[in-house]
Design a protein around this motif. Structure first.
Motif, PDB file in Angstrom:
ATOM      1  N   GLY A   7      41.896  27.143  30.234  1.00 13.21           N
ATOM      2  CA  GLY A   7      43.144  26.700  30.825  1.00 13.21           C
ATOM      3  C   GLY A   7      43.096  26.827  32.327  1.00 13.21           C
ATOM      4  N   ASN A   8      44.151  26.393  32.966  1.00 16.82           N
ATOM      5  CA  ASN A   8      44.143  26.505  34.424  1.00 16.82           C
ATOM      6  C   ASN A   8      44.242  27.969  34.842  1.00 16.82           C
ATOM      7  N   LEU A   9      43.858  28.216  36.053  1.00 17.16           N
ATOM      8  CA  LEU A   9      43.754  29.590  36.540  1.00 17.16           C
ATOM      9  C   LEU A   9      45.113  30.289  36.608  1.00 17.16           C
ATOM     10  N   LEU A  10      46.151  29.557  36.937  1.00 20.29           N
ATOM     11  CA  LEU A  10      47.493  30.164  36.959  1.00 20.29           C
ATOM     12  C   LEU A  10      47.851  30.691  35.576  1.00 20.29           C
ATOM     13  N   ASP A  11      47.608  29.895  34.542  1.00 15.90           N
ATOM     14  CA  ASP A  11      47.879  30.344  33.176  1.00 15.90           C
ATOM     15  C   ASP A  11      47.035  31.560  32.815  1.00 15.90           C
ATOM     16  N   ALA A  12      45.777  31.538  33.225  1.00 17.84           N
ATOM     17  CA  ALA A  12      44.874  32.653  32.931  1.00 17.84           C
ATOM     18  C   ALA A  12      45.338  33.935  33.623  1.00 17.84           C
ATOM     19  N   CYS A  13      45.799  33.797  34.852  1.00 15.71           N
ATOM     20  CA  CYS A  13      46.290  34.973  35.580  1.00 15.71           C
ATOM     21  C   CYS A  13      47.593  35.482  34.984  1.00 15.71           C
ATOM     22  N   ARG A  18      49.830  39.903  31.482  1.00 15.27           N
ATOM     23  CA  ARG A  18      50.643  40.088  30.265  1.00 15.27           C
ATOM     24  C   ARG A  18      52.039  39.492  30.420  1.00 15.27           C
ATOM     25  N   ILE A  19      52.113  38.376  31.146  1.00 14.68           N
ATOM     26  CA  ILE A  19      53.370  37.645  31.307  1.00 14.68           C
ATOM     27  C   ILE A  19      53.332  36.480  30.325  1.00 14.68           C
ATOM     28  N   PRO A  20      54.312  36.367  29.440  1.00 15.75           N
ATOM     29  CA  PRO A  20      54.306  35.272  28.465  1.00 15.75           C
ATOM     30  C   PRO A  20      54.264  33.901  29.139  1.00 15.75           C
ATOM     31  N   ALA A  21      53.636  32.942  28.472  1.00 10.92           N
ATOM     32  CA  ALA A  21      53.452  31.597  29.027  1.00 10.92           C
ATOM     33  C   ALA A  21      54.771  30.930  29.399  1.00 10.92           C
ATOM     34  N   PHE A  22      55.833  31.232  28.665  1.00 11.15           N
ATOM     35  CA  PHE A  22      57.110  30.574  28.936  1.00 11.15           C
ATOM     36  C   PHE A  22      57.845  31.179  30.132  1.00 11.15           C
ATOM     37  N   VAL A  23      57.379  32.303  30.639  1.00 14.57           N
ATOM     38  CA  VAL A  23      58.006  32.936  31.808  1.00 14.57           C
ATOM     39  C   VAL A  23      57.274  32.435  33.052  1.00 14.57           C
ATOM     40  N   THR A  24      57.943  31.559  33.789  1.00 14.92           N
ATOM     41  CA  THR A  24      57.325  30.966  34.976  1.00 14.92           C
ATOM     42  C   THR A  24      57.979  31.442  36.271  1.00 14.92           C
ATOM     43  N   ASP A  25      58.832  32.438  36.172  1.00 11.24           N
ATOM     44  CA  ASP A  25      59.559  32.946  37.333  1.00 11.24           C
ATOM     45  C   ASP A  25      58.640  33.473  38.439  1.00 11.24           C
ATOM     46  N   TYR A  26      57.459  33.931  38.078  1.00  5.73           N
ATOM     47  CA  TYR A  26      56.551  34.553  39.041  1.00  5.73           C
ATOM     48  C   TYR A  26      55.408  33.630  39.471  1.00  5.73           C
ATOM     49  N   GLU A  28      55.036  31.208  41.608  1.00  4.40           N
ATOM     50  CA  GLU A  28      54.793  31.030  43.040  1.00  4.40           C
ATOM     51  C   GLU A  28      54.073  32.249  43.626  1.00  4.40           C
ATOM     52  N   GLU A  29      54.522  33.441  43.261  1.00  2.00           N
ATOM     53  CA  GLU A  29      53.866  34.654  43.757  1.00  2.00           C
ATOM     54  C   GLU A  29      52.440  34.751  43.235  1.00  2.00           C
ATOM     55  N   ILE A  30      52.232  34.444  41.961  1.00  2.00           N
ATOM     56  CA  ILE A  30      50.883  34.495  41.393  1.00  2.00           C
ATOM     57  C   ILE A  30      49.988  33.479  42.094  1.00  2.00           C
ATOM     58  N   SER A  31      50.499  32.280  42.344  1.00  2.00           N
ATOM     59  CA  SER A  31      49.721  31.248  43.036  1.00  2.00           C
ATOM     60  C   SER A  31      49.324  31.701  44.436  1.00  2.00           C
ATOM     61  N   ASP A  32      50.233  32.351  45.121  1.00  2.00           N
ATOM     62  CA  ASP A  32      49.928  32.873  46.456  1.00  2.00           C
ATOM     63  C   ASP A  32      48.816  33.917  46.397  1.00  2.00           C
ATOM     64  N   VAL A  33      48.861  34.783  45.397  1.00  2.00           N
ATOM     65  CA  VAL A  33      47.838  35.818  45.269  1.00  2.00           C
ATOM     66  C   VAL A  33      46.498  35.191  44.889  1.00  2.00           C
ATOM     67  N   ILE A  34      46.519  34.143  44.077  1.00  2.00           N
ATOM     68  CA  ILE A  34      45.287  33.422  43.740  1.00  2.00           C
ATOM     69  C   ILE A  34      44.655  32.865  45.015  1.00  2.00           C
ATOM     70  N   GLU A  35      45.461  32.256  45.865  1.00  2.00           N
ATOM     71  CA  GLU A  35      44.931  31.700  47.119  1.00  2.00           C
ATOM     72  C   GLU A  35      44.424  32.799  48.043  1.00  2.00           C
ATOM     73  N   ALA A  36      45.093  33.944  48.045  1.00  2.00           N
ATOM     74  CA  ALA A  36      44.614  35.083  48.838  1.00  2.00           C
ATOM     75  C   ALA A  36      43.269  35.568  48.297  1.00  2.00           C
ATOM     76  N   ALA A  37      43.112  35.578  46.990  1.00  2.00           N
ATOM     77  CA  ALA A  37      41.835  35.986  46.389  1.00  2.00           C
ATOM     78  C   ALA A  37      40.724  35.035  46.797  1.00  2.00           C
ATOM     79  N   ARG A  38      41.006  33.734  46.776  1.00  2.00           N
ATOM     80  CA  ARG A  38      39.998  32.753  47.197  1.00  2.00           C
ATOM     81  C   ARG A  38      39.601  32.999  48.659  1.00  2.00           C
TER      82      ARG A  38
END
Length: 104
Positions: A7-13, A18-26, A28-38
């Motif tokens: 799956g896409n990296l956001l889903d994997a993260c 341990r955040i359920p797939a239907f909870v998308t509230d976070y 944007e923050e997860i995406s920002d941290v993914i970009e920081a990791a890159r």
């Protein structure tokens, strides 16, 4: 080889956190941290193209570990995850498949 489609990296993260797939509230923050990791991978010597290769298992794992270390406020495991990320970064930056000319 019957490899499971990743799956896409956001889903994997999200799953790693341990955040359920239907909870998308976070997301944007997860995406920002993914970009920081890159950015950390590139700053540490991993080729830009490789740091953006979401099909590479080592890159995916390093990013997930970085996200686990840097997501949320009071994370008691943050230091442990960052040590793990740093070890992965050192390993990848010393590997010509990740740091050199033919890394893509």
């Amino acid at each position: 080889m019957a490899a499971k489609a990743k799956g896409n990296l956001l889903d994997a993260c999200r799953a790693a956190l341990r955040i359920p797939a239907f909870v998308t509230d976070y997301d944007e923050e997860i995406s920002d941290v993914i970009e920081a990791a890159r950015a950390e991978l590139v700053a540490g010597g991993v080729a830009d193209a490789k740091a953006h290769d979401d099909s590479d298992g080592r890159v995916r794992l390093a990013i997930k570990v970085y996200v686990k270390a840097n997501f949320g406020m009071d994370n008691p495991d943050s230091e442990r995850f960052m040590k793990s990320f740093d070890a992965m970064l050192t390993s990848m930056s010393g590997d010509s498949a990740y740091s050199g000319g033919d890394a893509s």
